[in-house]
Motif scaffolding. Sequence first.
Motif, short mmCIF file in Angstrom:
data_model
loop_
_atom_site.label_atom_id
_atom_site.label_comp_id
_atom_site.label_asym_id
_atom_site.label_seq_id
_atom_site.Cartn_x
_atom_site.Cartn_y
_atom_site.Cartn_z
N ALA A 27 12.11 5.60 -4.54
CA ALA A 27 12.11 5.13 -5.93
C ALA A 27 11.89 3.62 -5.99
CB ALA A 27 13.44 5.49 -6.59
N GLY A 28 11.35 3.18 -7.12
CA GLY A 28 11.27 1.75 -7.40
C GLY A 28 10.21 1.00 -6.66
N THR A 29 9.14 1.64 -6.28
CA THR A 29 8.05 0.96 -5.58
C THR A 29 6.82 0.92 -6.46
OG1 THR A 29 6.68 0.93 -3.59
CG2 THR A 29 7.26 3.09 -4.48
N ASP A 30 5.96 -0.09 -6.25
CA ASP A 30 4.68 -0.13 -6.96
C ASP A 30 3.54 0.35 -6.07
OD1 ASP A 30 4.50 -2.21 -5.17
OD2 ASP A 30 4.11 -3.77 -6.66
N ALA A 31 3.89 0.94 -4.91
CA ALA A 31 2.87 1.48 -4.01
C ALA A 31 2.18 2.68 -4.65
CB ALA A 31 3.49 1.87 -2.68
N ASP A 32 0.92 2.86 -4.29
CA ASP A 32 0.17 4.03 -4.77
C ASP A 32 0.46 5.28 -3.96
OD1 ASP A 32 -1.15 2.61 -6.79
OD2 ASP A 32 -2.70 1.92 -5.40
N VAL A 33 1.02 5.08 -2.76
CA VAL A 33 1.28 6.19 -1.84
C VAL A 33 2.70 6.06 -1.32
CG1 VAL A 33 0.63 7.31 0.33
CG2 VAL A 33 -1.15 6.34 -1.15
N VAL A 34 3.42 7.19 -1.27
CA VAL A 34 4.73 7.21 -0.63
C VAL A 34 4.71 8.25 0.48
CG1 VAL A 34 6.04 6.37 -2.62
CG2 VAL A 34 5.62 8.82 -2.38
N VAL A 35 5.47 7.98 1.53
CA VAL A 35 5.53 8.89 2.67
C VAL A 35 6.99 9.26 2.92
CG1 VAL A 35 5.11 9.19 5.14
CG2 VAL A 35 3.47 7.91 3.74
N ALA A 36 7.28 10.55 2.83
CA ALA A 36 8.60 11.07 3.20
C ALA A 36 8.53 11.45 4.67
CB ALA A 36 8.95 12.27 2.34
N LEU A 37 9.35 10.79 5.48
CA LEU A 37 9.26 10.94 6.93
C LEU A 37 10.61 11.33 7.50
CD1 LEU A 37 7.27 10.41 9.38
CD2 LEU A 37 8.30 8.14 9.50
N ASN A 38 10.64 12.36 8.32
CA ASN A 38 11.89 12.76 8.97
C ASN A 38 12.19 11.85 10.15
OD1 ASN A 38 12.10 14.89 7.20
ND2 ASN A 38 12.25 16.47 8.76
N PRO A 39 13.48 11.57 10.42
CA PRO A 39 13.82 10.70 11.54
C PRO A 39 13.58 11.33 12.91
CG PRO A 39 15.79 11.60 10.55
CD PRO A 39 14.66 11.99 9.65
N ASP A 40 13.38 12.65 12.94
CA ASP A 40 13.11 13.30 14.23
C ASP A 40 11.61 13.45 14.49
OD1 ASP A 40 12.73 15.21 12.28
OD2 ASP A 40 13.80 16.82 13.32
N THR A 41 10.81 12.61 13.84
CA THR A 41 9.39 12.50 14.16
C THR A 41 9.16 11.22 14.94
OG1 THR A 41 8.88 11.32 12.10
CG2 THR A 41 8.71 13.73 12.07
N ASP B 150 0.82 -1.21 0.00
CA ASP B 150 0.00 0.00 0.00
C ASP B 150 0.86 1.26 0.00
OD1 ASP B 150 -2.44 -1.47 0.24
OD2 ASP B 150 -2.05 -1.71 2.38
N VAL B 151 1.94 1.24 0.80
CA VAL B 151 2.69 2.46 1.07
C VAL B 151 4.18 2.15 1.15
CG1 VAL B 151 3.04 4.37 2.69
CG2 VAL B 151 0.76 3.41 2.39
N ARG B 152 5.01 3.04 0.58
CA ARG B 152 6.45 3.02 0.82
C ARG B 152 6.77 4.22 1.71
NH1 ARG B 152 11.37 2.51 -2.17
NH2 ARG B 152 10.62 0.44 -2.78
N ILE B 153 7.43 3.96 2.83
CA ILE B 153 7.87 5.03 3.73
C ILE B 153 9.37 5.19 3.57
CG2 ILE B 153 8.11 5.80 6.13
CD1 ILE B 153 5.59 4.22 6.79
N GLY B 154 9.81 6.40 3.27
CA GLY B 154 11.23 6.70 3.14
C GLY B 154 11.69 7.60 4.26
N ILE B 155 12.87 7.30 4.79
CA ILE B 155 13.48 8.12 5.84
C ILE B 155 14.94 8.36 5.46
CG2 ILE B 155 14.11 8.24 8.30
CD1 ILE B 155 11.84 6.26 8.87
N VAL B 156 15.38 9.60 5.57
CA VAL B 156 16.78 9.95 5.34
C VAL B 156 17.43 10.27 6.68
CG1 VAL B 156 18.36 11.61 4.27
CG2 VAL B 156 16.35 10.81 3.02
N SER B 157 18.54 9.61 6.96
CA SER B 157 19.22 9.86 8.24
C SER B 157 20.60 10.44 8.01
CB SER B 157 19.33 8.54 9.04
OG SER B 157 20.13 7.59 8.34
#
Length: 332
Positions: A76-90, A3-10
């Motif tokens: 990148a490279g996901t077949d999910a309909d939704v992506v979430v960009a999430l900060n690591p300080d959340t 359903d969802v790809r969640i990405g986090i940059v650290s």
Amino acid sequence: MVDVRIGIVSWNTAELLGRCLDALPAAFEGLDVEVVVVDNASSDGSADEAAARPWVETVRNNENLGYARAMNQALAGTDADVVVALNPDTEPPPRSITGLVAALAEHPRVGLVAPRLLNADGTVQHSVYRFPSLRVAAAVGLPEPLHRGPVGRRFWLEGHHDHARSGPVDWAIGAVHCIRVSALRGEPPYDERWFMYVEDLDLCWRLRQAGWATWLAADVSVPHVGNAAGDQAWGADRTARWLHPTYQWYEATNGPVAVRLWAAMNTLVVVIKLGFAAIALGLRLPGSERRRTRARALRSWLRFHGRKLISGADAPLLPSQEERPVPQRRAG
């Protein structure tokens, strides 16, 4: 299909990243989710913190590629309909990600949903803004008491937008961006021209130009420390590091004449504030030391905006703001 790809940059946020990841499973309850952490050559074990969780895909960059490039990697490279960009300080509360995805599904012309952000003490963190303009810059320059009235509400000035009401906004800071993949039209979410900052403003602007709205989901609240990496990298110079690419974005969006007008308005605002500060110091009102510190900061901002007015958006930062280079490679 997930359903969802969640990405986090650290980048050197191991402790915060650990708390964020520990909170995630409850936050996306009911969804099929994949989580990717891209580590930008941290020296504090951030990548190991992510890799210790078998349900997290960890990507280790050999150098600090900046936020936009690394987040595009993560999403990148996901077949999910939704992506979430999430900060690591959340630290997303239970079902918060689920709630954002539900808001996206409920509003078919919304391309991006952002939650209400909270400070560590539970107070609301101002996180939505009008797009930069001459009128917004002029409103910022009005005396502080006027910010608490209709002007502050109309222009969403810092601390004066109603974050308790869901609805469309111009742009939301990128601590949590829940994005409809189809709205991106096959493009990466974030513009990689900028190392860090402005990519969130730019994304919301591009979505607006393509006919998609950005939505504040006020019923979903997410605690956010704020600028955990930026403060490490640039400290007191962080605001200048944010304003510099904002000028570049404004010129790219509105043209070279418009950016000089914007710089002129910003310069005028600082001149007016300096005038008020000088009057207050001359009257020897209480808090003189604080006022002198503010006056010194205003003089620095006068030079900053003046450079943009004279030389354009690409005018370099002031020497004092160039002392800390952007960290690029792994320590040791």
